[in-house]
Design a protein around this motif. Structure first.
Motif, PDB file in Angstrom:
ATOM      1  N   PHE A 176      70.231  66.571  34.140  1.00  0.00           N
ATOM      2  CA  PHE A 176      70.445  67.967  34.377  1.00  0.00           C
ATOM      3  C   PHE A 176      70.423  68.315  35.888  1.00  0.00           C
ATOM      4  O   PHE A 176      69.845  67.380  36.650  1.00  0.00           O
ATOM      5  CB  PHE A 176      69.212  68.758  33.842  1.00  0.00           C
ATOM      6  CG  PHE A 176      68.890  68.684  32.345  1.00  0.00           C
ATOM      7  CD1 PHE A 176      69.893  69.374  31.458  1.00  0.00           C
ATOM      8  CD2 PHE A 176      68.060  67.866  31.849  1.00  0.00           C
ATOM      9  CE1 PHE A 176      70.049  69.325  29.945  1.00  0.00           C
ATOM     10  CE2 PHE A 176      68.047  67.612  30.452  1.00  0.00           C
ATOM     11  CZ  PHE A 176      68.901  68.413  29.427  1.00  0.00           C
TER      12      PHE A 176
ATOM     13  N   ARG B 236      77.614  75.714  45.177  1.00  0.00           N
ATOM     14  CA  ARG B 236      78.890  74.923  44.800  1.00  0.00           C
ATOM     15  C   ARG B 236      80.002  76.059  44.586  1.00  0.00           C
ATOM     16  O   ARG B 236      79.533  77.169  43.852  1.00  0.00           O
ATOM     17  CB  ARG B 236      78.532  73.960  43.843  1.00  0.00           C
ATOM     18  CG  ARG B 236      77.763  73.000  44.238  1.00  0.00           C
ATOM     19  CD  ARG B 236      77.354  71.842  43.454  1.00  0.00           C
ATOM     20  NE  ARG B 236      76.647  72.129  42.171  1.00  0.00           N
ATOM     21  CZ  ARG B 236      75.908  71.490  41.544  1.00  0.00           C
ATOM     22  NH1 ARG B 236      75.549  70.217  42.293  1.00  0.00           N
ATOM     23  NH2 ARG B 236      75.182  71.736  40.503  1.00  0.00           N
TER      24      ARG B 236
ATOM     25  N   THR C  28      70.021  73.639  38.186  1.00  0.00           N
ATOM     26  CA  THR C  28      70.436  74.824  37.323  1.00  0.00           C
ATOM     27  C   THR C  28      70.187  74.792  35.956  1.00  0.00           C
ATOM     28  O   THR C  28      70.257  75.734  35.104  1.00  0.00           O
ATOM     29  CB  THR C  28      71.939  75.405  37.536  1.00  0.00           C
ATOM     30  OG1 THR C  28      72.602  74.516  36.686  1.00  0.00           O
ATOM     31  CG2 THR C  28      72.456  75.472  38.855  1.00  0.00           C
TER      32      THR C  28
ATOM     33  N   ARG D 294      71.986  72.992  34.209  1.00  0.00           N
ATOM     34  CA  ARG D 294      73.206  72.595  33.710  1.00  0.00           C
ATOM     35  C   ARG D 294      73.517  71.174  33.244  1.00  0.00           C
ATOM     36  O   ARG D 294      72.702  70.401  34.378  1.00  0.00           O
ATOM     37  CB  ARG D 294      74.555  73.256  34.053  1.00  0.00           C
ATOM     38  CG  ARG D 294      74.295  74.806  33.917  1.00  0.00           C
ATOM     39  CD  ARG D 294      75.463  75.519  34.514  1.00  0.00           C
ATOM     40  NE  ARG D 294      75.714  75.431  35.932  1.00  0.00           N
ATOM     41  CZ  ARG D 294      75.999  76.577  36.780  1.00  0.00           C
ATOM     42  NH1 ARG D 294      75.997  77.890  36.486  1.00  0.00           N
ATOM     43  NH2 ARG D 294      76.289  76.288  38.503  1.00  0.00           N
ATOM     44  N   CYS D 295      74.073  70.608  32.612  1.00  0.00           N
ATOM     45  CA  CYS D 295      74.207  68.942  32.353  1.00  0.00           C
ATOM     46  C   CYS D 295      75.745  68.933  32.607  1.00  0.00           C
ATOM     47  O   CYS D 295      76.604  69.726  32.711  1.00  0.00           O
ATOM     48  CB  CYS D 295      73.872  68.545  30.983  1.00  0.00           C
ATOM     49  SG  CYS D 295      74.880  69.382  29.593  1.00  0.00           S
TER      50      CYS D 295
ATOM     51  N   GLU E 246      74.492  79.907  42.317  1.00  0.00           N
ATOM     52  CA  GLU E 246      73.486  79.888  42.881  1.00  0.00           C
ATOM     53  C   GLU E 246      73.163  78.411  43.852  1.00  0.00           C
ATOM     54  O   GLU E 246      72.044  78.303  44.494  1.00  0.00           O
ATOM     55  CB  GLU E 246      72.194  80.105  41.980  1.00  0.00           C
ATOM     56  CG  GLU E 246      71.719  79.122  40.880  1.00  0.00           C
ATOM     57  CD  GLU E 246      72.619  79.109  39.544  1.00  0.00           C
ATOM     58  OE1 GLU E 246      73.737  79.705  39.733  1.00  0.00           O
ATOM     59  OE2 GLU E 246      72.339  78.860  38.545  1.00  0.00           O
ATOM     60  N   THR E 247      73.760  77.388  43.239  1.00  0.00           N
ATOM     61  CA  THR E 247      73.838  76.070  44.014  1.00  0.00           C
ATOM     62  C   THR E 247      74.591  76.095  45.439  1.00  0.00           C
ATOM     63  O   THR E 247      74.333  75.210  46.235  1.00  0.00           O
ATOM     64  CB  THR E 247      73.881  74.942  43.314  1.00  0.00           C
ATOM     65  OG1 THR E 247      75.595  75.062  43.086  1.00  0.00           O
ATOM     66  CG2 THR E 247      73.449  74.867  41.949  1.00  0.00           C
TER      67      THR E 247
ATOM     68  N   TRP F 193      78.272  63.250  39.781  1.00  0.00           N
ATOM     69  CA  TRP F 193      77.279  63.970  40.534  1.00  0.00           C
ATOM     70  C   TRP F 193      77.591  63.696  42.075  1.00  0.00           C
ATOM     71  O   TRP F 193      77.915  62.630  42.663  1.00  0.00           O
ATOM     72  CB  TRP F 193      75.882  63.624  40.133  1.00  0.00           C
ATOM     73  CG  TRP F 193      75.537  64.036  38.886  1.00  0.00           C
ATOM     74  CD1 TRP F 193      75.481  63.300  37.933  1.00  0.00           C
ATOM     75  CD2 TRP F 193      75.300  65.209  38.270  1.00  0.00           C
ATOM     76  NE1 TRP F 193      75.326  64.069  36.714  1.00  0.00           N
ATOM     77  CE2 TRP F 193      75.106  65.210  36.952  1.00  0.00           C
ATOM     78  CE3 TRP F 193      75.348  66.862  39.055  1.00  0.00           C
ATOM     79  CZ2 TRP F 193      75.034  66.353  36.119  1.00  0.00           C
ATOM     80  CZ3 TRP F 193      74.842  67.539  38.066  1.00  0.00           C
ATOM     81  CH2 TRP F 193      74.734  67.596  36.778  1.00  0.00           C
TER      82      TRP F 193
END
Lengths: 299, 299
Positions: A192, B197, A195, A197-198, B194-195, B241
């Motif tokens: 995760f 991105r 946020t 989210r995955c 909110e990140t 990621w």
């Protein structure tokens, strides 16, 4: 042409149901009951399209093929589809859910669509995850899109969305909404982000975005013989962003979104010159790998 | 076989450069100088693969084809590629950057790869965004992957990544890292979550994830005749990621990541039974759309 915005042509309240079914023959009735209890709550709240997770009646972690075989049933003549048909008729809704299908000696990881008029169709999971390969046969029905009174519905199951070809093929066939039925499990960390989210959330969001299609993704939660599931159910808009929240990793919950399903047929308003499907360069993708897709010459 | 982890076979320090070039013939020299000043800083910091944005020497917002033509130059014989070759030789690095290419009467939105030994190759943007269609010709060189001493490098440009076919084709040809050169602009809102991105960040992350490939994405910032650019440069690992942070929307910056480029050749450790490329169901994707891709029978 009116001054007011056009009303929705095909309004729907989409509900995805996140819950915790348990594997084992003794649990199947309770799993099925729990799924339909939650679906009933969604229907009473106005849902017109309800999505259950993958293998929602059986649980996930079969010990071996023999046990998977015991859990499986015929489609559409088995008891689960019959119960789903009754539910859809009673509530006047469309329902998508996952179950273990038996066809002769073969087993499939299958998603079924039923509506107020009964059984509509099935999809057999094409991309099998991990030990599923030891009991299920890879799907052999392609990637069907079903015409319904509320719009064109495509189905995919879990690991399928790791293959961008799948939502692409569904969208190219005109799917307005993809019902994504899942048992998303642990993947290599990080699982995760900040946020909540995955990566599967992002696969869902980007697949919706690049294909201009709604995706209603129902996952399960809980653990099942040691397998841990991720939750993170969501409903992505055609712009890719979640409509409402992404479900947590541990909660039983119902997410809903009110959408105009066929609005997916309007090209996104990028600019005057771009269109996601027309802009595909089939002329470049295909010769390179022996494809022969005759479309999308340079403009 | 040793007790210690294997050392990197192909260690690299990848740098993506986010800056603000301006369109207009009078600005090209300053754009080129600024790009190489930042690249020099990256090289002195140990970078071995440096990525500049799309149209990094010319700026983006041409008024018309005539102006685009004036900004364009030959590849590899024009001054920009010559300067990049000198830079790469001097610093012993590989450099990727975007420029406007002229080939006879045709213009292309092109990315070039140079190395310590000089010019390696070019890629011409296949999917043109908005008014680019009015001056550039759609790319006609397919999706090449270049063998280099540090690994196999694929190139893509901006709107290309909205087409999942592109990173897929690069990965299927063995790309270890995709250098993504961008002028990501406004897309329909919401633009940032909110990140911080944007959707392009997620397209980059998911493309890296499903293809087990590194993606080093350099975007520009600033405005250019009213067009606003999004920043959000990032370097995605093979798990999708970001390695380190995603750049802000307004900052001139250099992001770096230390990676073992050829580690992309090892299948991700999902489990004993899955492999992202082998699991593709070419047998299902292709007949449906007239493809003839002979691979990936069910297992």
């Amino acid at each position: 042409m009116t001054d007011a915005a056009d009303p929705p042509v095909s309004p729907a309240r989409v509900a995805v149901i996140q819950f915790d079914p348990q594997v084992g023959l003794d649990n199947c009735a309770a799993n099925a009951d729990r799924a339909l209890a939650l679906a009933t709550r969604a229907a009473r709240d106005g849902a017109t399209l309800i999505v259950l997770p993958e293998l929602s009646t059986t649980g996930y972690s079969f010990r071996d093929r023999a046990e998977a075989y015991e859990h499986a049933e015929e489609v559409p003549d088995g008891p689960t589809v019959k119960a789903w048909e009754s539910f859809a008729r009673e509530h006047g809704v469309h329902l998508v859910g996952g179950l273990a299908e038996r066809d002769g000696v073969r087993l499939y990881d299958t998603a079924v669509l039923v509506g107020p008029g009964g059984y509509v169709g099935r999809y057999r999971k094409a991309h099998l995850w991990n030990r599923e390969k030891l009991w299920f046969t890879p799907g052999d029905l392609g990637f069907p899109v079903f015409e319904t009174p509320i719009g064109r519905i495509g189905l995919l199951i879990c690991w399928d969305i790791w293959f961008p070809e799948v939502p692409r093929l569904l969208a190219q066939q005109g799917a307005d909404i993809i019902c994504s039925v899942n048992n998303w499990v642990w993947t290599p960390p990080p699982i995760f982000d900040e946020t909540g989210r995955c990566m599967a959330s992002y696969l869902t969001m980007t697949a919706a975005h690049v294909n201009n299609v709604f995706i209603a993704a129902a996952n399960r939660v809980g653990t099942d013989r040691g397998a841990r599931f991720l939750g993170c159910s969501l409903i992505a808009g055609t712009n890719g962003w979640p409509i409402g929240r992404v479900a947590g990793a541990d909660e039983e919950t119902i997410l809903t979104a009110d959408i105009d399903i066929v609005s997916a047929r309007s090209a996104p308003i990028w600019n005057q010159l771009n269109d996601l499907i027309r802009d595909r360069r089939g002329d470049l993708y295909d010769p390179m790998l022996g494809y022969t897709l005759g479309q999308s010459a340079p403009r």
